[in-house]
Design a protein around this motif. Sequence first.
Motif, short mmCIF file in Angstrom:
data_model
loop_
_atom_site.label_atom_id
_atom_site.label_comp_id
_atom_site.label_asym_id
_atom_site.label_seq_id
_atom_site.Cartn_x
_atom_site.Cartn_y
_atom_site.Cartn_z
N ASP A 114 0.84 -1.20 0.00
CA ASP A 114 0.00 0.00 0.00
C ASP A 114 0.88 1.25 0.00
N GLN A 115 0.37 2.29 -0.65
CA GLN A 115 1.07 3.57 -0.62
C GLN A 115 0.97 4.14 0.80
N PRO A 116 1.99 4.88 1.24
CA PRO A 116 1.90 5.52 2.56
C PRO A 116 0.68 6.46 2.61
N PRO A 117 -0.15 6.39 3.64
CA PRO A 117 -1.34 7.24 3.70
C PRO A 117 -0.98 8.72 3.82
N ALA A 118 -1.80 9.54 3.17
CA ALA A 118 -1.57 11.00 3.20
C ALA A 118 -2.12 11.64 4.46
N LYS A 119 -2.93 10.88 5.22
CA LYS A 119 -3.53 11.43 6.45
C LYS A 119 -3.60 10.35 7.51
N ASP A 120 -3.87 10.75 8.73
CA ASP A 120 -4.04 9.82 9.84
C ASP A 120 -5.34 9.05 9.64
N LEU A 121 -5.25 7.73 9.62
CA LEU A 121 -6.43 6.90 9.30
C LEU A 121 -7.12 6.32 10.53
N PRO A 157 -4.88 0.53 10.95
CA PRO A 157 -5.78 0.71 9.80
C PRO A 157 -5.59 -0.27 8.66
N ARG A 158 -4.36 -0.47 8.20
CA ARG A 158 -4.14 -1.37 7.06
C ARG A 158 -4.53 -2.80 7.41
N GLU A 159 -4.08 -3.28 8.59
CA GLU A 159 -4.39 -4.65 9.00
C GLU A 159 -5.89 -4.83 9.22
N LEU A 160 -6.55 -3.79 9.76
CA LEU A 160 -8.00 -3.85 9.92
C LEU A 160 -8.69 -3.95 8.56
N SER A 161 -8.20 -3.21 7.58
CA SER A 161 -8.81 -3.24 6.24
C SER A 161 -8.72 -4.63 5.63
N TYR A 162 -7.60 -5.33 5.88
CA TYR A 162 -7.48 -6.71 5.38
C TYR A 162 -8.43 -7.64 6.12
N TRP A 163 -8.55 -7.44 7.45
CA TRP A 163 -9.41 -8.31 8.26
C TRP A 163 -10.87 -8.18 7.82
N LEU A 179 -8.51 -6.45 -2.52
CA LEU A 179 -7.15 -6.97 -2.48
C LEU A 179 -6.23 -6.19 -3.41
N GLU A 180 -6.76 -5.82 -4.58
CA GLU A 180 -5.94 -5.16 -5.60
C GLU A 180 -5.64 -3.69 -5.28
N MET A 181 -6.45 -3.09 -4.40
CA MET A 181 -6.21 -1.69 -4.05
C MET A 181 -4.86 -1.53 -3.37
N GLN A 182 -4.15 -0.48 -3.72
CA GLN A 182 -2.86 -0.20 -3.07
C GLN A 182 -2.93 1.09 -2.26
N ASP A 183 -4.14 1.38 -1.77
CA ASP A 183 -4.40 2.59 -1.00
C ASP A 183 -5.27 2.20 0.19
N THR A 184 -4.69 2.22 1.39
CA THR A 184 -5.43 1.82 2.59
C THR A 184 -6.66 2.69 2.80
N THR A 185 -6.54 3.98 2.51
CA THR A 185 -7.67 4.91 2.68
C THR A 185 -8.83 4.49 1.80
N ALA A 186 -8.54 4.22 0.53
CA ALA A 186 -9.59 3.83 -0.41
C ALA A 186 -10.24 2.51 0.00
N ARG A 187 -9.42 1.58 0.51
CA ARG A 187 -9.96 0.28 0.92
C ARG A 187 -10.90 0.45 2.11
#
Length: 213
Positions: A114-121, A157-163, A179-187
């Motif tokens: 995933d790309q580094p998030p631009a904001k606190d998630l 956030p990222r691990e929660l999005s996968y869960w 799965l294909e998204m590389q943006d945690t925010t979008a996921r």
Amino acid sequence: MASASSIAVRELPLFPLPEVVLFPGRPLPLHIFEYRYRIMMNTILETDRRFGVLMVDPVQGQIATVGCCAEILQFQRLPDDRMKIWTLGQQRFRVLEYVREKPYRVGLVEWLEDQPPAKDLRSLAAEVEELLRDVVRLSAKLMDQKIELPEDIPNLPRELSYWVASNLYGVPKEQQDLLEMQDTTARLEREAEILTSTRNHLAARTVLKDTFK
């Protein structure tokens, strides 16, 4: 000196599965009975115990190009050389090309992050978790059952999005998109939409159930 691209690319044995999408950090038990996959697992157990899981669309017969690496944690040999294996999802990958097809598929893959998030998630992650709890509470009420979320839900956030993505049932194409998204925010935002829609649907059914008691 190795280039950056050569470090991030490797050959990986591939295991296509109908309507199964594996996510990082999530378990996947498998029963291995096909001869070619018995060969594959025996080979993998002699190396780094890793293989790639790819979702197959059973209607179109199309194999996804993005999957998740699985690592064998435990295995049990059964009669006729069948096996039960317990795996855990590791990093995601994209298939660049197939190196060979027989006796099983092997692909040249690149790892995805995933790309580094631009904001606190953290606030978005908290919203998704609250929606999840609403869905579970309403489901339990509709089915007159006690349903509880496990205590070890990831809070990052990222691990929660996968869960959350791994626990969406009956929507493998939606899971593949996540799965294909590389943006945690979008996921997380997409999961918030899905959970909001599910919550509203369950809330309406709960009202009907209470009305006609």
